[in-house]
Scaffold this active site. Structure first.
Site, PDB file in Angstrom:
ATOM      1  N   LYS A 109       2.219  -7.872   1.002  1.00  0.00           N
ATOM      2  CA  LYS A 109       2.335  -9.042   2.352  1.00  0.00           C
ATOM      3  C   LYS A 109       3.532  -8.917   2.392  1.00  0.00           C
ATOM      4  O   LYS A 109       4.274 -10.153   3.275  1.00  0.00           O
ATOM      5  CB  LYS A 109       1.360 -10.310   2.886  1.00  0.00           C
ATOM      6  N   PHE A 110       4.211  -8.086   2.959  1.00  0.00           N
ATOM      7  CA  PHE A 110       5.520  -8.149   3.187  1.00  0.00           C
ATOM      8  C   PHE A 110       5.902  -8.688   4.717  1.00  0.00           C
ATOM      9  O   PHE A 110       5.008  -7.956   5.824  1.00  0.00           O
ATOM     10  CB  PHE A 110       6.437  -6.531   3.289  1.00  0.00           C
TER      11      PHE A 110
ATOM     12  N   ASP B 280      -0.612  -6.482  -2.632  1.00  0.00           N
ATOM     13  CA  ASP B 280      -0.970  -6.432  -1.709  1.00  0.00           C
ATOM     14  C   ASP B 280       0.329  -8.085  -2.119  1.00  0.00           C
ATOM     15  O   ASP B 280       0.312  -9.004  -2.661  1.00  0.00           O
ATOM     16  CB  ASP B 280      -2.281  -7.783  -1.793  1.00  0.00           C
TER      17      ASP B 280
ATOM     18  N   ARG C   8     -18.033 -13.854   2.294  1.00  0.00           N
ATOM     19  CA  ARG C   8     -18.406 -15.320   1.376  1.00  0.00           C
ATOM     20  C   ARG C   8     -20.170 -15.365   1.611  1.00  0.00           C
ATOM     21  O   ARG C   8     -20.799 -14.748   2.240  1.00  0.00           O
ATOM     22  CB  ARG C   8     -18.277 -16.653   2.138  1.00  0.00           C
TER      23      ARG C   8
ATOM     24  N   LYS D 245      -6.907  -6.143  -6.889  1.00  0.00           N
ATOM     25  CA  LYS D 245      -5.780  -6.238  -6.175  1.00  0.00           C
ATOM     26  C   LYS D 245      -4.723  -7.280  -6.741  1.00  0.00           C
ATOM     27  O   LYS D 245      -5.060  -7.677  -7.476  1.00  0.00           O
ATOM     28  CB  LYS D 245      -6.743  -7.345  -4.809  1.00  0.00           C
TER      29      LYS D 245
ATOM     30  N   THR E 173      14.582  -4.655   5.995  1.00  0.00           N
ATOM     31  CA  THR E 173      14.161  -5.058   4.359  1.00  0.00           C
ATOM     32  C   THR E 173      12.923  -4.148   4.312  1.00  0.00           C
ATOM     33  O   THR E 173      12.521  -3.925   3.094  1.00  0.00           O
ATOM     34  CB  THR E 173      14.559  -6.505   4.515  1.00  0.00           C
TER      35      THR E 173
ATOM     36  N   GLY F  91     -12.963 -12.641  -3.786  1.00  0.00           N
ATOM     37  CA  GLY F  91     -12.175 -13.426  -4.966  1.00  0.00           C
ATOM     38  C   GLY F  91     -13.312 -14.375  -5.943  1.00  0.00           C
ATOM     39  O   GLY F  91     -14.175 -13.897  -6.469  1.00  0.00           O
ATOM     40  N   ARG F  92     -13.420 -15.421  -5.465  1.00  0.00           N
ATOM     41  CA  ARG F  92     -13.250 -16.142  -5.687  1.00  0.00           C
ATOM     42  C   ARG F  92     -15.181 -16.548  -6.438  1.00  0.00           C
ATOM     43  O   ARG F  92     -15.495 -16.442  -7.248  1.00  0.00           O
ATOM     44  CB  ARG F  92     -13.085 -17.567  -5.548  1.00  0.00           C
TER      45      ARG F  92
ATOM     46  N   ASP G 262       9.205  -8.989   7.557  1.00  0.00           N
ATOM     47  CA  ASP G 262      10.551  -9.562   7.216  1.00  0.00           C
ATOM     48  C   ASP G 262      11.397  -8.800   8.239  1.00  0.00           C
ATOM     49  O   ASP G 262      10.592  -8.160   9.152  1.00  0.00           O
ATOM     50  CB  ASP G 262      11.612  -8.703   5.654  1.00  0.00           C
ATOM     51  N   ILE G 263      12.794  -7.938   8.579  1.00  0.00           N
ATOM     52  CA  ILE G 263      12.999  -6.917   9.065  1.00  0.00           C
ATOM     53  C   ILE G 263      12.913  -5.760   8.450  1.00  0.00           C
ATOM     54  O   ILE G 263      12.865  -5.597   8.069  1.00  0.00           O
ATOM     55  CB  ILE G 263      14.847  -7.566   9.381  1.00  0.00           C
TER      56      ILE G 263
ATOM     57  N   THR H 183      -7.101 -15.023   6.709  1.00  0.00           N
ATOM     58  CA  THR H 183      -8.646 -15.189   7.229  1.00  0.00           C
ATOM     59  C   THR H 183      -8.918 -16.648   7.023  1.00  0.00           C
ATOM     60  O   THR H 183      -9.889 -17.407   7.356  1.00  0.00           O
ATOM     61  CB  THR H 183      -9.375 -14.502   5.965  1.00  0.00           C
TER      62      THR H 183
END
Ligand SMILES: O=C(O)c1cc(=O)[nH]c(=O)n1[C@@H]1O[C@H](COP(=O)(O)O)[C@@H](O)[C@H]1O
Length: 246
Positions: A61-62, A59, A185, A32, A68, A214-215, A64-65, A123
């Site tokens: 994460k748009f 990723d 997790r 990602k 756009t 991820g982490r 907007d209007i 999340t």
């Protein structure tokens, strides 16, 4: 097979760190690219991942209007990525415009359109924050479900949701609606800023198609060992509820 359901985020600040992480985890097939890395490197990182035959979740994460987000989705679809995100709270008009735009952008670039998936509720948000900070007067699972249904109605391919809501979404949304769960997790890892987590096997059992982890893997002292532990967990739990990947 189960390893292909794990998407690992390249949440690093520059190209060198991203390449180092990709090299450290050659088993990862799906990466990602999020806001931090894309803002820093632009599409260069996508070329690197493609040259190594990796699948890509862009990723961005748009939010907007309609005009756009449509423009942004047209451009992003040209990169030939596999998954692309937009916030469901953009609303019906913007989601519809975005869904049409990815088709147009991909066709213009001569590539396959990405699956456009909607963030239902981050999340990192707790039920308390939803009620008291965001002033949303719905129970959290109900709000997440409403956002998923809005995305489905608007013609999107799927949603991003916490593992705690995925079963409800799986039971309500149509069968081919893709459900991607971050906030996963393993029992041996820290929750960090994730508020609504489950373990990898619980999330898959509940109906997730993909897990974003991820982490627990990337920040582990030995990332490869952490990756192997997650894959082993997925390979050893009962498989009756698992959904096949296409
Ligand atoms: O869209 C996402 O991937 C996403 C949505 C969400 O609601 N929560 C969430 O954590 N994410 C992403 O999933 C990843 C989770 O990373 P870890 O918390 O390190 O496992 C991060 O890259 C987040 O940007």
């Amino acid at each position: 097979m189960n390893a292909e359901k794990i998407i690992v985020p390249l949440d690093v600040s520059d190209l060198d760190s991203a390449i180092a992480l990709i090299n450290k985890l050659p088993q990862v097939t799906f990466w990602k690219v999020g806001l931090e890395l894309f803002t820093s490197t632009g599409p260069k990182i996508l070329d690197i991942l493609k040259s190594r035959q990796k699948r890509i979740f862009l990723d961005l994460k748009f939010h907007d209007i309609p005009n756009t987000v449509a423009g942004a989705c047209r451009a992003a679809a040209g990169y030939g990525v596999d998954l692309l995100t937009i916030h469901a709270t953009c609303g019906n008009d913007a989601l519809k415009a975005a869904a049409e735009a990815v088709e147009i952008g991909a066709e213009k670039a001569g590539t396959k359109p990405p699956q456009l998936i909607a963030i239902t509720l981050l999340t990192s948000i707790s039920p308390r924050q939803l009620a008291f900070d965001l002033k949303i007067p719905l129970e959290l699972p109900e709000f997440a479900l409403e956002m998923a249904l809005l995305a489905e109605k608007s013609g999107l391919n799927g949603a991003v949701c916490s593992p705690q809501e995925v079963q409800q979404l799986r039971e309500t949304c149509k069968n081919d609606f893709l459900l991607v769960c971050p906030g996963v997790r393993p029992t041996w890892s820290d929750k960090g800023d994730q508020k609504r987590s489950l373990t990898p096997s619980q999330a898959i059992t509940a109906g997730a198609d993909y897990l974003v982890i991820g982490r627990p893997i990337t920040a582990a002292a030995e990332p490869e060992l952490a990756w192997n532990l997650v894959v082993e967990e997925l390979n050893t739990f009962p498989t009756k509820n698992q959904r096949p990947l296409d």
